[in-house]
Design an enzyme around this catalytic site. Structure first.
Site, PDB file in Angstrom:
ATOM      1  N   LEU A  57       6.152  -8.765  -6.116  1.00 57.05           N
ATOM      2  CA  LEU A  57       4.900  -9.423  -5.764  1.00 57.05           C
ATOM      3  C   LEU A  57       3.750  -8.489  -6.097  1.00 57.05           C
ATOM      4  CD1 LEU A  57       5.720 -10.979  -2.256  1.00 57.05           C
ATOM      5  CD2 LEU A  57       5.760 -12.120  -4.479  1.00 57.05           C
ATOM      6  N   ASP A  58       2.652  -9.054  -6.596  1.00 57.54           N
ATOM      7  CA  ASP A  58       1.460  -8.248  -6.869  1.00 57.54           C
ATOM      8  C   ASP A  58       0.972  -7.573  -5.598  1.00 57.54           C
ATOM      9  OD1 ASP A  58       1.492  -9.004  -9.509  1.00 57.54           O
ATOM     10  OD2 ASP A  58      -0.038 -10.561  -9.286  1.00 57.54           O
ATOM     11  N   ARG A  59       0.241  -6.492  -5.779  1.00 62.76           N
ATOM     12  CA  ARG A  59      -0.230  -5.695  -4.644  1.00 62.76           C
ATOM     13  C   ARG A  59      -0.985  -6.555  -3.624  1.00 62.76           C
ATOM     14  NH1 ARG A  59      -4.965  -2.729  -3.264  1.00 62.76           N
ATOM     15  NH2 ARG A  59      -5.982  -3.597  -5.091  1.00 62.76           N
ATOM     16  N   THR A  61      -0.846  -9.809  -3.153  1.00 61.06           N
ATOM     17  CA  THR A  61      -0.114 -10.991  -2.692  1.00 61.06           C
ATOM     18  C   THR A  61       0.773 -10.645  -1.502  1.00 61.06           C
ATOM     19  OG1 THR A  61      -0.102 -11.892  -4.935  1.00 61.06           O
ATOM     20  CG2 THR A  61       1.470 -12.826  -3.382  1.00 61.06           C
TER      21      THR A  61
END
Length: 249
Positions: A57-59, A61
């Site tokens: 997951l993106d930072r 998110t």
């Protein structure tokens, strides 16, 4: 703050389901030692050095993050992701009100390139040579926030895995995500953010200090049974949605 640290919300003999807070990396990346890592933290917290993330997951998110517990489980998850046998559903809070209840955006995405109108190298958009991308969106409700105007809570089901797919498709739909510095309403926000020059006006316009994107549900088959896992909406997004009151008609 309830979302401040990662926590295990489900323990399975083969994996953990982790609630990932915003502003945490899934795992360490080169040059980002200043940002905490879910993998490093949970290995220490649970005392399991073989934990591994089968997806990232993106930072910014939040939400459902899987960690496999041994090499056999890691290989099984690798196959599930490679063969697209795992379904991911997200929740996102956007500005505006869609003119539909349920729609699928089918628009190819690629790098739009630097120009006078775009100073963000990684920005994605609809391009002639873009890669096929489809995202299904379902509107779960629309509310009128007393300060920020109409907000809508959407369910997003990406049917392909392109960079920034959900956010880019929301931009195409004219429904920018709350807190989004790249695809949001202010095209200069990301550049100023990287330069640590965001103004107070820009921060207020973003509302949240991160994009309002939450990994909500994971569905896949495991050991012959269909598995459905969910992580409740993160506190900052849920709080903003609650501030907006009840659904408008």
């Amino acid at each position: 703050m309830p979302d401040a640290r990662p926590r295990a919300v489900l323990e399975h003999p083969d994996f953990y389901l982790i609630s990932k807070p915003p502003m945490w990396l899934t795992h360490r990346t080169r040059g980002r030692y200043d940002v905490p890592s879910v993998l490093e933290y949970m290995r220490h917290e649970l005392g399991e050095p073989l934990l591994a993330p089968p997806h990232r997951l993106d930072r910014e998110t939040s939400g459902a993050q899987l960690l496999s517990r041994d090499p056999d489980a890691a290989r099984e998850f690798f196959w599930l992701f490679k063969e697209h046998r795992l379904t991911k559903t997200y929740l996102c809070l956007v500005h505006g009100q869609p003119g539909w209840q349920d729609t699928t955006i089918d628009a190819p995405l690629g790098f739009v390139g630097l120009s006078e109108s775009n100073a963000v190298q990684i920005r994605q958009g609809v391009t002639e040579d873009g890669r096929s991308a489809q995202t299904r969106f379902v509107c779960l409700g629309t509310r009128l926030h007393p300060l920020h105007g109409p907000l809508s809570l959407l369910e997003a089901l990406p049917q392909s895995g392109r960079l920034h797919q959900i956010r880019a498709h929301l931009s195409v739909a004219g429904l920018p995500m709350v807190g989004d510095k790249i695809y949001g309403r202010d095209p200069s926000a990301f550049v100023n953010f990287v330069a640590d020059e965001l103004t107070d006006v820009q921060r207020r316009a973003l509302i949240l200090d991160r994009q309002a994107l939450h990994a909500w549900r994971l569905e896949f088959s495991w050991s012959g049974a269909r598995t459905r896992l969910e992580v409740p909406l993160a506190g900052d997004i849920a709080g903003l949605w609650a501030e907006a009151g009840t659904d408008s008609t």
